[in-house]
Design a protein around this motif. Sequence first.
Motif, PDB file in Angstrom:
ATOM      1  N   GLU A 298     -60.269 -19.311 -22.482  1.00  0.00           N
ATOM      2  CA  GLU A 298     -59.547 -20.112 -23.460  1.00  0.00           C
ATOM      3  C   GLU A 298     -60.307 -20.001 -24.769  1.00  0.00           C
ATOM      4  O   GLU A 298     -61.508 -20.239 -24.823  1.00  0.00           O
ATOM      5  CB  GLU A 298     -59.479 -21.575 -23.027  1.00  0.00           C
ATOM      6  N   GLY A 299     -59.609 -19.629 -25.806  1.00  0.00           N
ATOM      7  CA  GLY A 299     -60.267 -19.525 -27.100  1.00  0.00           C
ATOM      8  C   GLY A 299     -59.384 -18.786 -28.081  1.00  0.00           C
ATOM      9  O   GLY A 299     -58.320 -18.277 -27.726  1.00  0.00           O
ATOM     10  N   ASN A 300     -59.856 -18.736 -29.314  1.00  0.00           N
ATOM     11  CA  ASN A 300     -59.144 -18.056 -30.377  1.00  0.00           C
ATOM     12  C   ASN A 300     -60.134 -17.171 -31.119  1.00  0.00           C
ATOM     13  O   ASN A 300     -60.721 -17.587 -32.125  1.00  0.00           O
ATOM     14  CB  ASN A 300     -58.498 -19.076 -31.320  1.00  0.00           C
ATOM     15  N   PRO A 301     -60.363 -15.959 -30.623  1.00  0.00           N
ATOM     16  CA  PRO A 301     -61.387 -15.113 -31.231  1.00  0.00           C
ATOM     17  C   PRO A 301     -61.088 -14.743 -32.684  1.00  0.00           C
ATOM     18  O   PRO A 301     -62.008 -14.590 -33.475  1.00  0.00           O
ATOM     19  CB  PRO A 301     -61.438 -13.874 -30.339  1.00  0.00           C
ATOM     20  N   ILE A 302     -59.824 -14.651 -33.049  1.00  0.00           N
ATOM     21  CA  ILE A 302     -59.505 -14.301 -34.443  1.00  0.00           C
ATOM     22  C   ILE A 302     -59.932 -15.434 -35.368  1.00  0.00           C
ATOM     23  O   ILE A 302     -60.564 -15.198 -36.407  1.00  0.00           O
ATOM     24  CB  ILE A 302     -58.016 -13.935 -34.608  1.00  0.00           C
ATOM     25  N   ALA A 303     -59.642 -16.671 -35.001  1.00  0.00           N
ATOM     26  CA  ALA A 303     -60.068 -17.808 -35.822  1.00  0.00           C
ATOM     27  C   ALA A 303     -61.586 -17.866 -35.928  1.00  0.00           C
ATOM     28  O   ALA A 303     -62.126 -18.109 -37.014  1.00  0.00           O
ATOM     29  CB  ALA A 303     -59.515 -19.111 -35.248  1.00  0.00           C
ATOM     30  N   THR A 304     -62.263 -17.617 -34.838  1.00  0.00           N
ATOM     31  CA  THR A 304     -63.724 -17.627 -34.845  1.00  0.00           C
ATOM     32  C   THR A 304     -64.265 -16.557 -35.783  1.00  0.00           C
ATOM     33  O   THR A 304     -65.182 -16.813 -36.572  1.00  0.00           O
ATOM     34  CB  THR A 304     -64.266 -17.404 -33.421  1.00  0.00           C
ATOM     35  N   HIS A 305     -63.699 -15.372 -35.737  1.00  0.00           N
ATOM     36  CA  HIS A 305     -64.186 -14.289 -36.584  1.00  0.00           C
ATOM     37  C   HIS A 305     -63.764 -14.455 -38.042  1.00  0.00           C
ATOM     38  O   HIS A 305     -64.470 -14.006 -38.946  1.00  0.00           O
ATOM     39  CB  HIS A 305     -63.768 -12.937 -36.005  1.00  0.00           C
ATOM     40  N   ARG A 306     -62.648 -15.103 -38.278  1.00  0.00           N
ATOM     41  CA  ARG A 306     -62.276 -15.435 -39.662  1.00  0.00           C
ATOM     42  C   ARG A 306     -63.308 -16.391 -40.257  1.00  0.00           C
ATOM     43  O   ARG A 306     -63.710 -16.260 -41.413  1.00  0.00           O
ATOM     44  CB  ARG A 306     -60.886 -16.053 -39.717  1.00  0.00           C
TER      45      ARG A 306
ATOM     46  N   ASN B 209     -66.382 -14.504 -41.008  1.00  0.00           N
ATOM     47  CA  ASN B 209     -66.175 -13.680 -42.197  1.00  0.00           C
ATOM     48  C   ASN B 209     -66.267 -14.509 -43.488  1.00  0.00           C
ATOM     49  O   ASN B 209     -66.697 -14.001 -44.518  1.00  0.00           O
ATOM     50  CB  ASN B 209     -64.828 -12.968 -42.116  1.00  0.00           C
ATOM     51  N   ARG B 210     -65.867 -15.774 -43.411  1.00  0.00           N
ATOM     52  CA  ARG B 210     -66.009 -16.647 -44.592  1.00  0.00           C
ATOM     53  C   ARG B 210     -67.484 -16.934 -44.878  1.00  0.00           C
ATOM     54  O   ARG B 210     -67.875 -17.088 -46.031  1.00  0.00           O
ATOM     55  CB  ARG B 210     -65.242 -17.953 -44.399  1.00  0.00           C
ATOM     56  N   LEU B 211     -68.283 -17.014 -43.837  1.00  0.00           N
ATOM     57  CA  LEU B 211     -69.716 -17.267 -44.017  1.00  0.00           C
ATOM     58  C   LEU B 211     -70.440 -16.048 -44.563  1.00  0.00           C
ATOM     59  O   LEU B 211     -71.356 -16.170 -45.373  1.00  0.00           O
ATOM     60  CB  LEU B 211     -70.354 -17.706 -42.696  1.00  0.00           C
ATOM     61  N   HIS B 212     -70.053 -14.880 -44.065  1.00  0.00           N
ATOM     62  CA  HIS B 212     -70.633 -13.605 -44.523  1.00  0.00           C
ATOM     63  C   HIS B 212     -69.612 -12.508 -44.250  1.00  0.00           C
ATOM     64  O   HIS B 212     -69.195 -12.324 -43.116  1.00  0.00           O
ATOM     65  CB  HIS B 212     -71.945 -13.302 -43.796  1.00  0.00           C
ATOM     66  N   THR B 213     -69.259 -11.784 -45.278  1.00  0.00           N
ATOM     67  CA  THR B 213     -68.238 -10.753 -45.158  1.00  0.00           C
ATOM     68  C   THR B 213     -68.602  -9.735 -44.079  1.00  0.00           C
ATOM     69  O   THR B 213     -69.716  -9.214 -44.062  1.00  0.00           O
ATOM     70  CB  THR B 213     -68.037 -10.036 -46.497  1.00  0.00           C
ATOM     71  N   THR B 214     -67.644  -9.490 -43.196  1.00  0.00           N
ATOM     72  CA  THR B 214     -67.807  -8.431 -42.204  1.00  0.00           C
ATOM     73  C   THR B 214     -67.120  -7.178 -42.727  1.00  0.00           C
ATOM     74  O   THR B 214     -66.051  -7.255 -43.325  1.00  0.00           O
ATOM     75  CB  THR B 214     -67.206  -8.851 -40.849  1.00  0.00           C
ATOM     76  N   THR B 215     -67.741  -6.054 -42.506  1.00  0.00           N
ATOM     77  CA  THR B 215     -67.257  -4.788 -43.046  1.00  0.00           C
ATOM     78  C   THR B 215     -66.931  -3.819 -41.914  1.00  0.00           C
ATOM     79  O   THR B 215     -67.350  -4.023 -40.769  1.00  0.00           O
ATOM     80  CB  THR B 215     -68.340  -4.147 -43.935  1.00  0.00           C
ATOM     81  N   PRO B 216     -66.216  -2.744 -42.237  1.00  0.00           N
ATOM     82  CA  PRO B 216     -65.992  -1.716 -41.212  1.00  0.00           C
ATOM     83  C   PRO B 216     -67.304  -1.187 -40.613  1.00  0.00           C
ATOM     84  O   PRO B 216     -67.349  -0.876 -39.422  1.00  0.00           O
ATOM     85  CB  PRO B 216     -65.235  -0.628 -41.974  1.00  0.00           C
ATOM     86  N   ALA B 217     -68.352  -1.129 -41.395  1.00  0.00           N
ATOM     87  CA  ALA B 217     -69.650  -0.679 -40.863  1.00  0.00           C
ATOM     88  C   ALA B 217     -70.184  -1.641 -39.806  1.00  0.00           C
ATOM     89  O   ALA B 217     -70.780  -1.205 -38.817  1.00  0.00           O
ATOM     90  CB  ALA B 217     -70.666  -0.525 -41.997  1.00  0.00           C
ATOM     91  N   HIS B 218     -69.968  -2.934 -39.996  1.00  0.00           N
ATOM     92  CA  HIS B 218     -70.390  -3.913 -38.982  1.00  0.00           C
ATOM     93  C   HIS B 218     -69.619  -3.699 -37.681  1.00  0.00           C
ATOM     94  O   HIS B 218     -70.201  -3.712 -36.594  1.00  0.00           O
ATOM     95  CB  HIS B 218     -70.171  -5.345 -39.482  1.00  0.00           C
ATOM     96  N   PHE B 219     -68.308  -3.507 -37.815  1.00  0.00           N
ATOM     97  CA  PHE B 219     -67.496  -3.284 -36.618  1.00  0.00           C
ATOM     98  C   PHE B 219     -67.868  -1.969 -35.932  1.00  0.00           C
ATOM     99  O   PHE B 219     -67.897  -1.888 -34.703  1.00  0.00           O
ATOM    100  CB  PHE B 219     -66.006  -3.316 -36.958  1.00  0.00           C
ATOM    101  N   ALA B 220     -68.152  -0.945 -36.713  1.00  0.00           N
ATOM    102  CA  ALA B 220     -68.556   0.347 -36.133  1.00  0.00           C
ATOM    103  C   ALA B 220     -69.855   0.200 -35.350  1.00  0.00           C
ATOM    104  O   ALA B 220     -70.006   0.763 -34.253  1.00  0.00           O
ATOM    105  CB  ALA B 220     -68.705   1.401 -37.227  1.00  0.00           C
ATOM    106  N   GLN B 221     -70.795  -0.570 -35.878  1.00  0.00           N
ATOM    107  CA  GLN B 221     -72.061  -0.777 -35.173  1.00  0.00           C
ATOM    108  C   GLN B 221     -71.837  -1.598 -33.910  1.00  0.00           C
ATOM    109  O   GLN B 221     -72.435  -1.313 -32.865  1.00  0.00           O
ATOM    110  CB  GLN B 221     -73.075  -1.465 -36.097  1.00  0.00           C
ATOM    111  N   TRP B 222     -70.974  -2.606 -34.003  1.00  0.00           N
ATOM    112  CA  TRP B 222     -70.640  -3.406 -32.822  1.00  0.00           C
ATOM    113  C   TRP B 222     -70.100  -2.496 -31.725  1.00  0.00           C
ATOM    114  O   TRP B 222     -70.511  -2.579 -30.565  1.00  0.00           O
ATOM    115  CB  TRP B 222     -69.597  -4.468 -33.207  1.00  0.00           C
ATOM    116  N   MET B 223     -69.167  -1.599 -32.097  1.00  0.00           N
ATOM    117  CA  MET B 223     -68.581  -0.676 -31.121  1.00  0.00           C
ATOM    118  C   MET B 223     -69.632   0.251 -30.523  1.00  0.00           C
ATOM    119  O   MET B 223     -69.638   0.502 -29.323  1.00  0.00           O
ATOM    120  CB  MET B 223     -67.470   0.157 -31.768  1.00  0.00           C
TER     121      MET B 223
END
Length: 121
Positions: A62-70, A73-87
């Motif tokens: 149970e949860g809302n991962p999009i809301a959590t990540h939004r 992102n408001r606290l610190h901008t997430t970039t495609p490079a962050h997502f690439a490293q996560w992957m």
Amino acid sequence: MKMDISNKEDIELVMVKFYEQVKADPVIGFFFSEVVHVNWPYHMQKMCAFWENALFFTGEYEGNPIATHRYLNRLHTTTPAHFAQWMKLFEAAVDGLFAGPHADKMKQRSKAIAAVMMEKI
């Protein structure tokens, strides 16, 4: 020969390995130590439930991962490079421990999730 992911305990192994790498990572680790201060036992339980549901359709998450990540992102901008490293770290954690259809499915779902996150946040 590596075994495939077959249960909650296997998912926990992936999550432990993945977050060990994340915590030490110079590209994304700071999100978990400086941007937000993670309650690790809660976060690990939540992530294991998420992936168990994603792989085995348990209905336990149970949860809302999009809301959590939004919010993140408001606290610190997430970039495609962050997502690439996560992957990169996520796939390395899965591949380091398991091989097979469920391991492949976990990696495929993680790519789809990252793509949706980048689009929605």
